[in-house]
Write a protein that holds these residues in place. Structure first.
Motif, PDB file in Angstrom:
ATOM      1  N   SER A  47       0.831  -1.204   0.000  1.00 20.87           N
ATOM      2  CA  SER A  47       0.000   0.000   0.000  1.00 20.87           C
ATOM      3  C   SER A  47       0.865   1.252   0.000  1.00 20.87           C
ATOM      4  O   SER A  47       2.066   1.203   0.304  1.00 20.87           O
ATOM      5  CB  SER A  47      -0.895   0.020   1.242  1.00 20.87           C
ATOM      6  OG  SER A  47      -0.116   0.204   2.411  1.00 20.87           O
ATOM      7  N   ARG A  48       0.261   2.369  -0.335  1.00 23.74           N
ATOM      8  CA  ARG A  48       0.975   3.654  -0.274  1.00 23.74           C
ATOM      9  C   ARG A  48       1.566   3.878   1.116  1.00 23.74           C
ATOM     10  O   ARG A  48       2.693   4.328   1.256  1.00 23.74           O
ATOM     11  CB  ARG A  48       0.009   4.800  -0.606  1.00 23.74           C
ATOM     12  CG  ARG A  48      -0.273   5.013  -2.071  1.00 23.74           C
ATOM     13  CD  ARG A  48      -1.232   6.200  -2.265  1.00 23.74           C
ATOM     14  NE  ARG A  48      -0.814   7.357  -1.499  1.00 23.74           N
ATOM     15  CZ  ARG A  48       0.102   8.252  -1.891  1.00 23.74           C
ATOM     16  NH1 ARG A  48       0.681   8.103  -3.068  1.00 23.74           N
ATOM     17  NH2 ARG A  48       0.414   9.281  -1.127  1.00 23.74           N
ATOM     18  N   ALA A  64       4.717   1.829   1.567  1.00 26.78           N
ATOM     19  CA  ALA A  64       5.716   1.888   0.499  1.00 26.78           C
ATOM     20  C   ALA A  64       7.103   2.286   0.987  1.00 26.78           C
ATOM     21  O   ALA A  64       8.117   1.691   0.581  1.00 26.78           O
ATOM     22  CB  ALA A  64       5.257   2.833  -0.601  1.00 26.78           C
ATOM     23  N   PHE A  93       2.578  11.113 -10.452  1.00 19.11           N
ATOM     24  CA  PHE A  93       2.336   9.977  -9.567  1.00 19.11           C
ATOM     25  C   PHE A  93       3.572   9.803  -8.688  1.00 19.11           C
ATOM     26  O   PHE A  93       4.664   9.511  -9.196  1.00 19.11           O
ATOM     27  CB  PHE A  93       2.070   8.707 -10.380  1.00 19.11           C
ATOM     28  CG  PHE A  93       0.892   8.841 -11.320  1.00 19.11           C
ATOM     29  CD1 PHE A  93      -0.409   8.826 -10.827  1.00 19.11           C
ATOM     30  CD2 PHE A  93       1.083   9.008 -12.681  1.00 19.11           C
ATOM     31  CE1 PHE A  93      -1.493   8.965 -11.687  1.00 19.11           C
ATOM     32  CE2 PHE A  93       0.012   9.141 -13.550  1.00 19.11           C
ATOM     33  CZ  PHE A  93      -1.289   9.128 -13.042  1.00 19.11           C
ATOM     34  N   ASP A  94       3.412   9.990  -7.386  1.00 21.55           N
ATOM     35  CA  ASP A  94       4.572   9.953  -6.492  1.00 21.55           C
ATOM     36  C   ASP A  94       5.060   8.530  -6.278  1.00 21.55           C
ATOM     37  O   ASP A  94       4.460   7.553  -6.752  1.00 21.55           O
ATOM     38  CB  ASP A  94       4.256  10.660  -5.175  1.00 21.55           C
ATOM     39  CG  ASP A  94       3.133   9.984  -4.377  1.00 21.55           C
ATOM     40  OD1 ASP A  94       2.717   8.864  -4.727  1.00 21.55           O
ATOM     41  OD2 ASP A  94       2.686  10.609  -3.386  1.00 21.55           O
ATOM     42  N   PRO A 110       5.239   6.453  -3.607  1.00 19.53           N
ATOM     43  CA  PRO A 110       4.330   5.470  -3.000  1.00 19.53           C
ATOM     44  C   PRO A 110       3.263   4.955  -3.969  1.00 19.53           C
ATOM     45  O   PRO A 110       2.930   3.768  -3.965  1.00 19.53           O
ATOM     46  CB  PRO A 110       3.708   6.249  -1.839  1.00 19.53           C
ATOM     47  CG  PRO A 110       4.747   7.249  -1.464  1.00 19.53           C
ATOM     48  CD  PRO A 110       5.340   7.671  -2.780  1.00 19.53           C
ATOM     49  N   THR A 111       2.753   5.848  -4.834  1.00 23.82           N
ATOM     50  CA  THR A 111       1.750   5.426  -5.813  1.00 23.82           C
ATOM     51  C   THR A 111       2.347   4.453  -6.824  1.00 23.82           C
ATOM     52  O   THR A 111       1.706   3.464  -7.208  1.00 23.82           O
ATOM     53  CB  THR A 111       1.165   6.650  -6.547  1.00 23.82           C
ATOM     54  OG1 THR A 111       0.519   7.494  -5.601  1.00 23.82           O
ATOM     55  CG2 THR A 111       0.176   6.229  -7.622  1.00 23.82           C
ATOM     56  N   GLU A 135       2.795   1.090  -5.105  1.00 26.32           N
ATOM     57  CA  GLU A 135       1.487   0.467  -4.920  1.00 26.32           C
ATOM     58  C   GLU A 135       0.959  -0.079  -6.246  1.00 26.32           C
ATOM     59  O   GLU A 135       0.448  -1.211  -6.311  1.00 26.32           O
ATOM     60  CB  GLU A 135       0.508   1.482  -4.345  1.00 26.32           C
ATOM     61  CG  GLU A 135      -0.889   0.916  -4.100  1.00 26.32           C
ATOM     62  CD  GLU A 135      -1.837   1.972  -3.527  1.00 26.32           C
ATOM     63  OE1 GLU A 135      -2.228   1.830  -2.356  1.00 26.32           O
ATOM     64  OE2 GLU A 135      -2.156   2.938  -4.263  1.00 26.32           O
ATOM     65  N   THR A 136       1.078   0.703  -7.315  1.00 24.23           N
ATOM     66  CA  THR A 136       0.545   0.312  -8.623  1.00 24.23           C
ATOM     67  C   THR A 136       1.242  -0.928  -9.165  1.00 24.23           C
ATOM     68  O   THR A 136       0.579  -1.894  -9.595  1.00 24.23           O
ATOM     69  CB  THR A 136       0.701   1.467  -9.626  1.00 24.23           C
ATOM     70  OG1 THR A 136      -0.020   2.607  -9.154  1.00 24.23           O
ATOM     71  CG2 THR A 136       0.191   1.063 -11.005  1.00 24.23           C
TER      72      THR A 136
END
Length: 292
Positions: free
Chosen positions: A154-155, A158, A232-233, A235-236, A239-240
């Motif tokens: 998850s973010r 991360a 999109f940082d 953590p994103t 997560e992705t």
């Protein structure tokens, strides 16, 4: 700590780079496999992080060893993200080379990859001659090195999975990128992923968003941005990717390039033999490569 991979006496070693960048302290055999392999050191880092000092040898001049890419041969393809800075997304959309989608700002991260064979070290030559279309471009990028692997990260989780950060030049043959729609051939050419010079461990980076990235071509400043400008940082991105692909220790995620690449100019400023591309990120160092 800044960690590098060096070659001395025909043998690869992991080493700690001094703050002034003038000397390295090789990791001793007491660290086991981590002494000769950055991937092994990353896998063992949780047990070594607070006790590295006893495993570090005496300083030796950096000039007396060969500096390799910090991960000379990644275990898997390098994960990369396209169109991940607002202004670069705009310049790419208006360049005529973007054949992937109609939207300017992506609705989700655009993820592709570069093969391990594309990785080279600072100082090594980008073989622009391998691009038959003579449309070689540069892309200075911050890259994230995964420490603890996992799927479904998850973010919020991360940051705990980040080992450190390095620099990548996502070199691209623009005409091939456009022609083949999928970007692997345009971006995966041998030598098209300079990486280094070091990995800055995550504990040295209180706020990755404040890191500054700058790129020069033949001494001309072309890119100047902070990581906070990412669409999109980090953590994103973690997560992705991990939602469908389990990340592994030593995986590399190049986070995207800011505005100022060659296709942003009219006419485009493609790289040619004899050019030099230098990329700096605060705290990590300078990645510099000639073009051949």
């Amino acid at each position: 700590m800044r960690l590098v991979t060096i070659e001395t006496g025909g043998r690869r070693q992991v080493a700690a780079l001094s703050r002034d960048g003038m000397t390295v302290r090789p990791v001793a055999a007491s660290a086991g496999e981590a002494a000769g392999s950055m991937l092994a050191l990353i896998a063992a880092w949780q047990g070594l992080a607070g006790a590295m000092e006893p495993h570090l040898g005496e300083p030796v001049p950096l000039a007396g060893v060969k500096l390799l890419a910090p991960i000379p041969r990644p275990a898997r393809n390098v994960f990369c993200v396209g169109k991940n800075y607002h202004e670069h997304a705009k310049e790419f959309a208006s360049s005529g080379f973007d054949s992937t989608a109609k939207e300017i700002i992506p609705e989700a991260p655009v993820v592709f990859s570069k093969p391990p064979s594309s990785v080279i070290a600072t100082g090594e030559t980008i073989l622009g001659s391998l691009d038959p279309t003579a449309s070689v471009d540069y892309e200075g990028e911050l890259a994230v090195i995964i420490g603890k692997g996992g799927r479904g990260i998850s973010r919020a989780q991360a940051a705990a999975h980040v080992f450190g950060y390095t620099i990548v030049n996502d070199v691209t043959a623009r005409t091939l990128q456009q022609k083949h729609r999928q970007w692997l051939l345009g971006k995966g050419i041998d030598t098209f992923c300079p990486m280094g010079p070091a990995i800055l461990t995550a504990d040295e980076v209180p706020d990755v968003r404040k890191l500054n990235l700058r790129t020069w071509v033949n001494g001309e400043l072309r890119q100047d941005a902070v990581v906070a400008d990412l669409i999109f940082d980090i953590p994103t991105l973690i997560e992705t990717i991990s939602s469908v692909i389990a990340l592994e220790p030593g995986d590399v995620i190049a986070t995207g390039t800011p505005v100022g690449v060659g296709i942003g100019f009219t006419p485009p400023k493609f790289l040619k033999a004899g050019d030099r591309v230098a990329i700096e990120i605060s705290g990590i160092g300078r990645l510099e490569n000639p073009v051949g």
